[in-house]
Motif scaffolding. Sequence first.
Motif, PDB file in Angstrom:
ATOM      1  N   MET A   1      10.923  -0.745  -0.076  1.00 28.92           N
ATOM      2  CA  MET A   1       9.594  -0.848   0.506  1.00 28.92           C
ATOM      3  C   MET A   1       8.609  -1.283  -0.580  1.00 28.92           C
ATOM      4  SD  MET A   1       7.497   2.119   2.431  1.00 28.92           S
ATOM      5  CE  MET A   1       6.332   1.584   3.600  1.00 28.92           C
ATOM      6  N   PHE A   2       7.728  -2.161  -0.227  1.00 28.06           N
ATOM      7  CA  PHE A   2       6.773  -2.719  -1.181  1.00 28.06           C
ATOM      8  C   PHE A   2       5.734  -1.694  -1.634  1.00 28.06           C
ATOM      9  CE2 PHE A   2       8.020  -6.324   1.545  1.00 28.06           C
ATOM     10  CZ  PHE A   2       8.636  -7.094   0.589  1.00 28.06           C
ATOM     11  N   PHE A   3       5.436  -0.748  -0.778  1.00 27.83           N
ATOM     12  CA  PHE A   3       4.367   0.193  -1.077  1.00 27.83           C
ATOM     13  C   PHE A   3       4.881   1.585  -1.433  1.00 27.83           C
ATOM     14  CE2 PHE A   3       2.501  -3.183   1.452  1.00 27.83           C
ATOM     15  CZ  PHE A   3       1.464  -3.559   0.622  1.00 27.83           C
ATOM     16  N   PHE A   4       6.102   1.640  -1.942  1.00 27.00           N
ATOM     17  CA  PHE A   4       6.658   2.882  -2.459  1.00 27.00           C
ATOM     18  C   PHE A   4       6.445   2.893  -3.966  1.00 27.00           C
ATOM     19  CE2 PHE A   4      10.118   5.123  -4.586  1.00 27.00           C
ATOM     20  CZ  PHE A   4       9.923   6.380  -4.055  1.00 27.00           C
ATOM     21  N   LEU A   5       5.871   3.966  -4.479  1.00 29.89           N
ATOM     22  CA  LEU A   5       5.603   4.072  -5.909  1.00 29.89           C
ATOM     23  C   LEU A   5       6.718   4.878  -6.573  1.00 29.89           C
ATOM     24  CD1 LEU A   5       1.804   4.915  -5.713  1.00 29.89           C
ATOM     25  CD2 LEU A   5       2.849   2.676  -6.118  1.00 29.89           C
ATOM     26  N   ASP A   6       7.402   4.261  -7.525  1.00 29.60           N
ATOM     27  CA  ASP A   6       8.447   4.981  -8.244  1.00 29.60           C
ATOM     28  C   ASP A   6       7.839   5.683  -9.464  1.00 29.60           C
ATOM     29  OD1 ASP A   6       8.151   3.035 -10.257  1.00 29.60           O
ATOM     30  OD2 ASP A   6       9.947   1.942  -9.659  1.00 29.60           O
ATOM     31  N   ALA A   7       8.661   6.355 -10.234  1.00 30.88           N
ATOM     32  CA  ALA A   7       8.175   7.143 -11.375  1.00 30.88           C
ATOM     33  C   ALA A   7       7.444   6.277 -12.392  1.00 30.88           C
ATOM     34  CB  ALA A   7       9.344   7.874 -12.036  1.00 30.88           C
ATOM     35  N   SER A   8       7.949   5.093 -12.642  1.00 32.63           N
ATOM     36  CA  SER A   8       7.295   4.211 -13.611  1.00 32.63           C
ATOM     37  C   SER A   8       5.929   3.753 -13.106  1.00 32.63           C
ATOM     38  CB  SER A   8       8.240   3.051 -13.920  1.00 32.63           C
ATOM     39  OG  SER A   8       7.671   1.829 -13.848  1.00 32.63           O
ATOM     40  N   ASP A   9       5.814   3.472 -11.804  1.00 26.82           N
ATOM     41  CA  ASP A   9       4.517   3.113 -11.219  1.00 26.82           C
ATOM     42  C   ASP A   9       3.532   4.268 -11.367  1.00 26.82           C
ATOM     43  OD1 ASP A   9       5.625   0.698 -10.295  1.00 26.82           O
ATOM     44  OD2 ASP A   9       6.130   1.565  -8.343  1.00 26.82           O
ATOM     45  N   ARG A  10       4.005   5.471 -11.060  1.00 26.10           N
ATOM     46  CA  ARG A  10       3.122   6.642 -11.153  1.00 26.10           C
ATOM     47  C   ARG A  10       2.674   6.899 -12.595  1.00 26.10           C
ATOM     48  NH1 ARG A  10       6.747   8.273  -7.210  1.00 26.10           N
ATOM     49  NH2 ARG A  10       7.922   9.545  -8.669  1.00 26.10           N
ATOM     50  N   ASP A  11       3.511   6.572 -13.571  1.00 29.78           N
ATOM     51  CA  ASP A  11       3.118   6.705 -14.977  1.00 29.78           C
ATOM     52  C   ASP A  11       1.978   5.743 -15.310  1.00 29.78           C
ATOM     53  OD1 ASP A  11       5.007   8.651 -15.482  1.00 29.78           O
ATOM     54  OD2 ASP A  11       6.460   7.269 -16.385  1.00 29.78           O
ATOM     55  N   VAL A  12       2.082   4.520 -14.835  1.00 33.04           N
ATOM     56  CA  VAL A  12       1.016   3.525 -15.061  1.00 33.04           C
ATOM     57  C   VAL A  12      -0.264   3.976 -14.376  1.00 33.04           C
ATOM     58  CG1 VAL A  12       0.291   1.158 -14.545  1.00 33.04           C
ATOM     59  CG2 VAL A  12       2.600   1.592 -15.390  1.00 33.04           C
ATOM     60  N   VAL A  27      -2.854   0.123  -5.155  1.00 35.35           N
ATOM     61  CA  VAL A  27      -2.996  -0.952  -4.168  1.00 35.35           C
ATOM     62  C   VAL A  27      -2.573  -2.283  -4.780  1.00 35.35           C
ATOM     63  CG1 VAL A  27      -4.689  -2.307  -2.857  1.00 35.35           C
ATOM     64  CG2 VAL A  27      -4.747   0.189  -2.761  1.00 35.35           C
ATOM     65  N   GLN A  28      -2.997  -2.538  -5.999  1.00 29.88           N
ATOM     66  CA  GLN A  28      -2.633  -3.808  -6.652  1.00 29.88           C
ATOM     67  C   GLN A  28      -1.129  -3.907  -6.894  1.00 29.88           C
ATOM     68  OE1 GLN A  28      -4.438  -6.304  -6.769  1.00 29.88           O
ATOM     69  NE2 GLN A  28      -6.551  -5.752  -7.101  1.00 29.88           N
ATOM     70  N   ILE A  29      -0.503  -2.820  -7.315  1.00 31.35           N
ATOM     71  CA  ILE A  29       0.949  -2.825  -7.527  1.00 31.35           C
ATOM     72  C   ILE A  29       1.650  -3.177  -6.217  1.00 31.35           C
ATOM     73  CG2 ILE A  29       2.956  -1.340  -7.926  1.00 31.35           C
ATOM     74  CD1 ILE A  29       1.267   0.133 -10.064  1.00 31.35           C
ATOM     75  N   GLY A  30       1.246  -2.538  -5.144  1.00 30.27           N
ATOM     76  CA  GLY A  30       1.883  -2.790  -3.851  1.00 30.27           C
ATOM     77  C   GLY A  30       1.660  -4.196  -3.342  1.00 30.27           C
ATOM     78  N   THR A  31       0.440  -4.699  -3.469  1.00 26.83           N
ATOM     79  CA  THR A  31       0.170  -6.038  -2.946  1.00 26.83           C
ATOM     80  C   THR A  31       0.851  -7.119  -3.776  1.00 26.83           C
ATOM     81  OG1 THR A  31      -1.970  -6.118  -4.087  1.00 26.83           O
ATOM     82  CG2 THR A  31      -1.988  -5.409  -1.806  1.00 26.83           C
ATOM     83  N   VAL A  32       0.960  -6.919  -5.068  1.00 27.98           N
ATOM     84  CA  VAL A  32       1.673  -7.896  -5.898  1.00 27.98           C
ATOM     85  C   VAL A  32       3.147  -7.933  -5.502  1.00 27.98           C
ATOM     86  CG1 VAL A  32       2.528  -8.321  -8.242  1.00 27.98           C
ATOM     87  CG2 VAL A  32       0.108  -7.945  -7.851  1.00 27.98           C
ATOM     88  N   ARG A  33       3.720  -6.788  -5.240  1.00 30.31           N
ATOM     89  CA  ARG A  33       5.119  -6.754  -4.786  1.00 30.31           C
ATOM     90  C   ARG A  33       5.282  -7.439  -3.435  1.00 30.31           C
ATOM     91  NH1 ARG A  33       6.288  -0.648  -6.288  1.00 30.31           N
ATOM     92  NH2 ARG A  33       6.762  -0.975  -8.474  1.00 30.31           N
ATOM     93  N   LYS A  35       3.060  -9.626  -1.732  1.00 33.24           N
ATOM     94  CA  LYS A  35       2.616 -11.020  -1.615  1.00 33.24           C
ATOM     95  C   LYS A  35       2.962 -11.886  -2.819  1.00 33.24           C
ATOM     96  CE  LYS A  35      -0.683 -12.286   0.733  1.00 33.24           C
ATOM     97  NZ  LYS A  35      -0.709 -12.863   2.034  1.00 33.24           N
ATOM     98  N   GLY A  36       3.256 -11.239  -3.952  1.00 30.02           N
ATOM     99  CA  GLY A  36       3.543 -12.010  -5.155  1.00 30.02           C
ATOM    100  C   GLY A  36       2.303 -12.421  -5.923  1.00 30.02           C
ATOM    101  N   LEU A  37       1.143 -11.897  -5.526  1.00 27.43           N
ATOM    102  CA  LEU A  37      -0.111 -12.207  -6.216  1.00 27.43           C
ATOM    103  C   LEU A  37      -1.130 -11.115  -5.927  1.00 27.43           C
ATOM    104  CD1 LEU A  37      -2.123 -13.392  -3.740  1.00 27.43           C
ATOM    105  CD2 LEU A  37      -0.541 -15.283  -3.983  1.00 27.43           C
ATOM    106  N   PHE A  38      -2.183 -11.089  -6.740  1.00 25.74           N
ATOM    107  CA  PHE A  38      -3.261 -10.143  -6.513  1.00 25.74           C
ATOM    108  C   PHE A  38      -4.141 -10.674  -5.400  1.00 25.74           C
ATOM    109  CE2 PHE A  38      -2.245  -9.292 -10.996  1.00 25.74           C
ATOM    110  CZ  PHE A  38      -2.013  -7.925 -10.910  1.00 25.74           C
ATOM    111  N   LEU A  39      -4.611  -9.796  -4.541  1.00 30.08           N
ATOM    112  CA  LEU A  39      -5.509 -10.214  -3.467  1.00 30.08           C
ATOM    113  C   LEU A  39      -6.888 -10.526  -4.024  1.00 30.08           C
ATOM    114  CD1 LEU A  39      -4.710  -7.611  -0.678  1.00 30.08           C
ATOM    115  CD2 LEU A  39      -3.879  -9.949  -0.886  1.00 30.08           C
ATOM    116  N   GLU A  40      -7.513 -11.529  -3.458  1.00 28.69           N
ATOM    117  CA  GLU A  40      -8.879 -11.857  -3.860  1.00 28.69           C
ATOM    118  C   GLU A  40      -9.807 -10.690  -3.521  1.00 28.69           C
ATOM    119  OE1 GLU A  40     -11.957 -15.309  -2.665  1.00 28.69           O
ATOM    120  OE2 GLU A  40      -9.914 -15.950  -3.165  1.00 28.69           O
ATOM    121  N   ASP A  41      -9.585 -10.091  -2.359  1.00 26.12           N
ATOM    122  CA  ASP A  41     -10.331  -8.903  -1.943  1.00 26.12           C
ATOM    123  C   ASP A  41      -9.342  -7.745  -1.824  1.00 26.12           C
ATOM    124  OD1 ASP A  41     -11.870  -6.905  -0.828  1.00 26.12           O
ATOM    125  OD2 ASP A  41     -12.210  -7.949   1.072  1.00 26.12           O
TER     126      ASP A  41
END
Length: 67
Positions: A1-12, A27-33, A35-41
């Motif tokens: 799942m794109f919006f699941f945060l693992d231990a390394s994500d939670r450390d960041v 939110v940025q970590i999930g959207t990059v996973r 869409k492959g890019l940061f959202l403009e908004d």
Amino acid sequence: MFFFLDASDRDVIARSRQDSHRLGVAVQIGTVRYKGLFLEDPLAVPWPVVDHLAEQSGVGDPSQVKR
């Protein structure tokens, strides 16, 4: 799942001191996973996704993402 945060994500995410920043990073970590890019908004994410990320990142008030 794109919006699941693992231990390394939670450390960041934990490096941010404010809830708004922690949730914003999540939110940025999930959207990059997803869409492959940061959202403009970054607030163009569906609210259920924000709720899910807030819960995973320990942010009690998901509306903090608006800050």
